[in-house]
Design a protein around this motif. Sequence first.
Motif, PDB file in Angstrom:
ATOM      1  N   VAL B 457      -7.773   9.662   5.842  1.00 29.71           N
ATOM      2  CA  VAL B 457      -7.480   8.240   6.081  1.00 29.71           C
ATOM      3  C   VAL B 457      -6.222   7.934   5.312  1.00 29.71           C
ATOM      4  O   VAL B 457      -6.047   8.413   4.199  1.00 29.71           O
ATOM      5  CB  VAL B 457      -8.593   7.297   5.566  1.00 29.71           C
ATOM      6  CG1 VAL B 457      -9.778   7.328   6.485  1.00 29.71           C
ATOM      7  CG2 VAL B 457      -9.005   7.623   4.162  1.00 29.71           C
ATOM      8  N   HIS B 458      -5.329   7.193   5.928  1.00 29.25           N
ATOM      9  CA  HIS B 458      -4.202   6.792   5.109  1.00 29.25           C
ATOM     10  C   HIS B 458      -3.628   5.465   5.523  1.00 29.25           C
ATOM     11  O   HIS B 458      -3.759   5.007   6.644  1.00 29.25           O
ATOM     12  CB  HIS B 458      -3.141   7.877   5.018  1.00 29.25           C
ATOM     13  CG  HIS B 458      -2.377   8.090   6.262  1.00 29.25           C
ATOM     14  ND1 HIS B 458      -1.264   7.382   6.571  1.00 29.25           N
ATOM     15  CD2 HIS B 458      -2.573   8.959   7.262  1.00 29.25           C
ATOM     16  CE1 HIS B 458      -0.798   7.788   7.714  1.00 29.25           C
ATOM     17  NE2 HIS B 458      -1.574   8.746   8.169  1.00 29.25           N
ATOM     18  N   ASP B 459      -3.044   4.846   4.531  1.00 31.84           N
ATOM     19  CA  ASP B 459      -2.481   3.519   4.705  1.00 31.84           C
ATOM     20  C   ASP B 459      -1.022   3.614   4.304  1.00 31.84           C
ATOM     21  O   ASP B 459      -0.710   3.929   3.162  1.00 31.84           O
ATOM     22  CB  ASP B 459      -3.224   2.539   3.785  1.00 31.84           C
ATOM     23  CG  ASP B 459      -2.709   1.120   3.943  1.00 31.84           C
ATOM     24  OD1 ASP B 459      -2.012   0.858   4.946  1.00 31.84           O
ATOM     25  OD2 ASP B 459      -3.003   0.276   3.073  1.00 31.84           O
ATOM     26  N   PHE B 460      -0.137   3.398   5.263  1.00 35.51           N
ATOM     27  CA  PHE B 460       1.283   3.381   4.940  1.00 35.51           C
ATOM     28  C   PHE B 460       1.699   1.932   4.755  1.00 35.51           C
ATOM     29  O   PHE B 460       1.528   1.108   5.648  1.00 35.51           O
ATOM     30  CB  PHE B 460       2.115   4.039   6.036  1.00 35.51           C
ATOM     31  CG  PHE B 460       3.589   3.989   5.749  1.00 35.51           C
ATOM     32  CD1 PHE B 460       4.143   4.896   4.867  1.00 35.51           C
ATOM     33  CD2 PHE B 460       4.397   3.014   6.318  1.00 35.51           C
ATOM     34  CE1 PHE B 460       5.492   4.834   4.564  1.00 35.51           C
ATOM     35  CE2 PHE B 460       5.744   2.949   6.014  1.00 35.51           C
ATOM     36  CZ  PHE B 460       6.301   3.868   5.132  1.00 35.51           C
ATOM     37  N   MET B 461       2.212   1.628   3.567  1.00 36.91           N
ATOM     38  CA  MET B 461       2.595   0.253   3.273  1.00 36.91           C
ATOM     39  C   MET B 461       4.115   0.127   3.294  1.00 36.91           C
ATOM     40  O   MET B 461       4.802   0.835   2.563  1.00 36.91           O
ATOM     41  CB  MET B 461       2.064  -0.141   1.900  1.00 36.91           C
ATOM     42  CG  MET B 461       0.538  -0.217   1.878  1.00 36.91           C
ATOM     43  SD  MET B 461      -0.114  -0.142   0.202  1.00 36.91           S
ATOM     44  CE  MET B 461      -0.677   1.545   0.143  1.00 36.91           C
ATOM     45  N   VAL B 462       4.605  -0.743   4.169  1.00 37.66           N
ATOM     46  CA  VAL B 462       6.032  -1.039   4.199  1.00 37.66           C
ATOM     47  C   VAL B 462       6.289  -1.959   3.016  1.00 37.66           C
ATOM     48  O   VAL B 462       5.648  -2.996   2.883  1.00 37.66           O
ATOM     49  CB  VAL B 462       6.424  -1.737   5.525  1.00 37.66           C
ATOM     50  CG1 VAL B 462       7.922  -1.990   5.578  1.00 37.66           C
ATOM     51  CG2 VAL B 462       5.955  -0.919   6.711  1.00 37.66           C
TER      52      VAL B 462
END
Lengths: 267, 776
Positions: B457-462
């Motif tokens: 699972v991953h969350d890419f945060m701009v």
Amino acid sequence: MQTIFKVLLAVLISFSLHSCEDKIDVNLNDADPRVVIEADLTNLSRNQEIKISRTVAFDENRAFEPVDQAEVIVRSSTGRVYTFESIGNGKYRHANMMVNAMQEYTLLVRLDGKEYTATSRAPRFVEIDSMGITKETILNDDYYFINLSFDDPGGEDNYYKYSISTNGEPFKFNTVFSDKFNDGLHVKHQLGGRNIEFENGDSINLRRYSLAKDVYTYWSEYQSTNPGSASPANPKSNISNGALGYFGVSTVKEYKITIQDEDGLSQ
Amino acid sequence: MLIKFLKLPLLWLLLMPVSSLLGQEKVTLSGYVKDANSGETLIAAVIRVNNETISTSTNNYGFYSLTLPPGSYQLEVSYIGYQAKVFPVDLKGNRQLNFELNDNATSIEEVLVSAKRPNESVSSPQMGSLKFSMEEVRNVPVIFGERDVLKTIQLMPGIASGGEGSSNFYVRGGAGDQNLILLDEATVYNASHLLGFFSTFNSDAIKDVNLYKGGIPAQYGGRISSVMDISMLDGNDKKFSGEGGIGLIASRLKLEGPIVKDKSSFMLSGRRTYADMFLKLSSDETVKKSVLYFYDLNAKMNYKFDDKNTLYLSGYFGKDELGYGDLFGFDWGNATGTLRWNHIFNSQLFSNTTLIYSDFSYNVRVDNDDSDFKINSKIRNWNFKQDFSYYSSNNNTLKFGLNLLRQEIVPASLNAASGSAVNSINIEKRQGLEAAAYISHEWKPTSNFSMIYGLRVHDFMVMGPGTFYTFDADGEPSGETSYGNSIIKHHFNLEPRLSMAYIMNPKHSIKASYNRIAQNLHQLTNTTSSLPTDQYVLSSMNIKPQIADQVALGYFRNLANNAYELSVETYYKFMDNQIDFRNGADLQANKYLEGELLFGIGRSYGVELMMRKNKGKLNGWVSYTLGRSERQFDEINEGSWFAARQDRTHDISLVGMYQLSKNWNLGATFVFNTGNAITFPSGKYQIDGTTMFYYTERNGYRMPNYHRLDLSATYEPKRENKKFNSSWSFGVYNAYNRKNAYIIDFRENEQQPEVTEAYKIALFGMIPSVTWNFKF
């Protein structure tokens, strides 16, 4: 950075000492002919010319197919209407049309029941303050360059185009510049090396255009297409209905210069 | 959210040993498998207990763990390119034991013929993975005699070469920027030197290469087409030694040895080209002052505090320099640094904690009489990784971990000197933060069925600060918003992974796999050759993560006591949010860059065949790929599917290595592939006295077929001195001097400008090479 790419490409090619060039046969499809409009109106004279043609198959022994039965009209924003007359070989002429800077013009071409339109506005001409010739020795070969210096007007986008005629040959597109990287500065444009090599003694006629953005984009796209492009495409036209080519109204000045080891400049 | 997710497997972890306690009492044997001469740990070495059914393999750090009832065992330890060995082990309680193997080169000849090969290719549930020894890389002939892992990998099925002499590669129809290339866990952004002719990986410094093209395990993420995991050598911890070579293009030297015997060692390896030495011979002053070279430096050291704790520090620095007199300078290169701590909690739980820094930058310097300026660009990341391997039982291995990646892009900005004829331009930098967690379970429920399944699972945060733009349908800016130092957008992705094998008998198996991967870093390339100046962008409000879903099915068979390996894999990959450009896109120093992008979809599918012979005097492989790779963009080709540039129908490689005598080794490779898809004109017209080409269809044409034969011969004189030995490598690239088209272009005929003609440029004809290698 286009230059960087060119340098890299040059290194790449020269790096492979074994690289060689051969003429080959490539079997290309014949696409359906498409309408091409070249409408380059300038303030050089009252004689204006517009060319209309169709694309031809790649292996044909002619560069284009002239179209002589079109109806060609240009309107100025002041309401004047100029009707161009066919003079054969795809050319249409108007002998008394004055192009004014900062004025908008609209092109209308009717052909086989289809209408092609475009609008363009000529920017003010940016005067040069000096012009000269330099010689550079690169890898033991002499190269001549024509240099034009001028003050680029600050705070506005300016686009420039050069066409060159060598020793009385017809004028040919040479290069375009924008002021993206040097807005408002004292700028030097250098001609030569790219697209053209000047020889000592050449008599050069040079046309410097101040032109609209979409015409610049057209030529810039053409200029940046090289064998290393991943997906070459037709330069974006400002004419409607899928016609190739462009409609440009520009302010232009013509200069004469002879390539000599000593500077020789006349206007 | 992340914490919650993490708690689940931890809970499971606590429960697992209980279940094993319910059964028979068991004890665990654990340790490392190493090279007997250098003490290097061996990755994916196989340890088999008594018979074929119970086995395990070492992890990426050479660690293994086996849980068995107490008793006496015969453990067979094997590794590609090494002599298999049987170790008798008496197991009464938990025990730590390291095994050492000799490589084939240092063992007597006959062993090479009789050495038993593991049948991992059949029995492992992992599919779509390619692994080869550095010994194979050494014997495959390459251009200019510079052996290169990236060139060797291109000879494998499903991997297509980026072009003549290029170290770029395309995996299963994916793009070049969709390959994750890791060097000691650090991302290498640009893996090539000198416009792609050489890779940044100096093979002297490399221990192991593993490439995943499908069924990618959950511990990897970030690129949608493949993962290439490269490990550097740790350094000989037994004795001081060196290795090097002098070639036509470059010279290399590697030094390694113990710092504190059996506790600490180092490895230092360097390479530099000297093409620019010839420039000094020029009579032209400017040329004399010009430079053209690259270098690589790999360094690593480790320290074993005790049996349970080892610290590794490794780094890579490489640079290309190109300069024309004082007028123009251009350099680019990567730098990576990895600090790693391996900790053994207990014989079943292994931990790896890593801190990584990696960057790629380029600098341009122009020093003309009236325009002095510099262009600088940089991309870099800071990465923290925590990985655990938990060997619950021989049938259950759990891998799980966390990853925090901070990504920063400083786009090319132009700094002009005062009085220069150009203005300075500054483009805002972009930042992102990626938080990921994964869990992967390798499970063998029965002796003939095994699987690896997992989830990432991953969350890419701009991240701000920065000004972000919105665009209308034509790509014209329609609005802008400035953000402070905050999270601007989340791109959240769930990535299931699965790879499983059904073993019909020890000689046959069927495998299937599925993976979903998302990618948040995108490279913008609008030329056919990948350039150091190609821009990177992060996912943003306008750019969505690229996502690939891939399914694959394969049949694996070993013949003649594992002497031959045969595999057939077929795959289908769907790719979402692919990127292309509007016609005439301005990619340079453009703050509205995202408006120039087009978004579409892609699909690729194919069949890969591989037959490999591993034993005997003649070995090598045959690989064949039949594939298709297409893209669809609403704005291109009127919305219909078109072939991707790297679409090649047929791709064949033949690799043969033959041991002629004690002193001579011969090698040959032959490659054939369908030409790349390419855009050619389908007509012409004239504007302003210039012939223009009329293009109708994207990639509607093909380059001519490509084929080439390379040969090599290695001569190793009889060893007279035990301490020093040397060898000569001779090579011929493109042996029958085939003029493969590198570029096809069109022009007006010089005599008759109205006639148009096509011509091709071939880059390399036949190129002989010679290299002298030494070892002490």
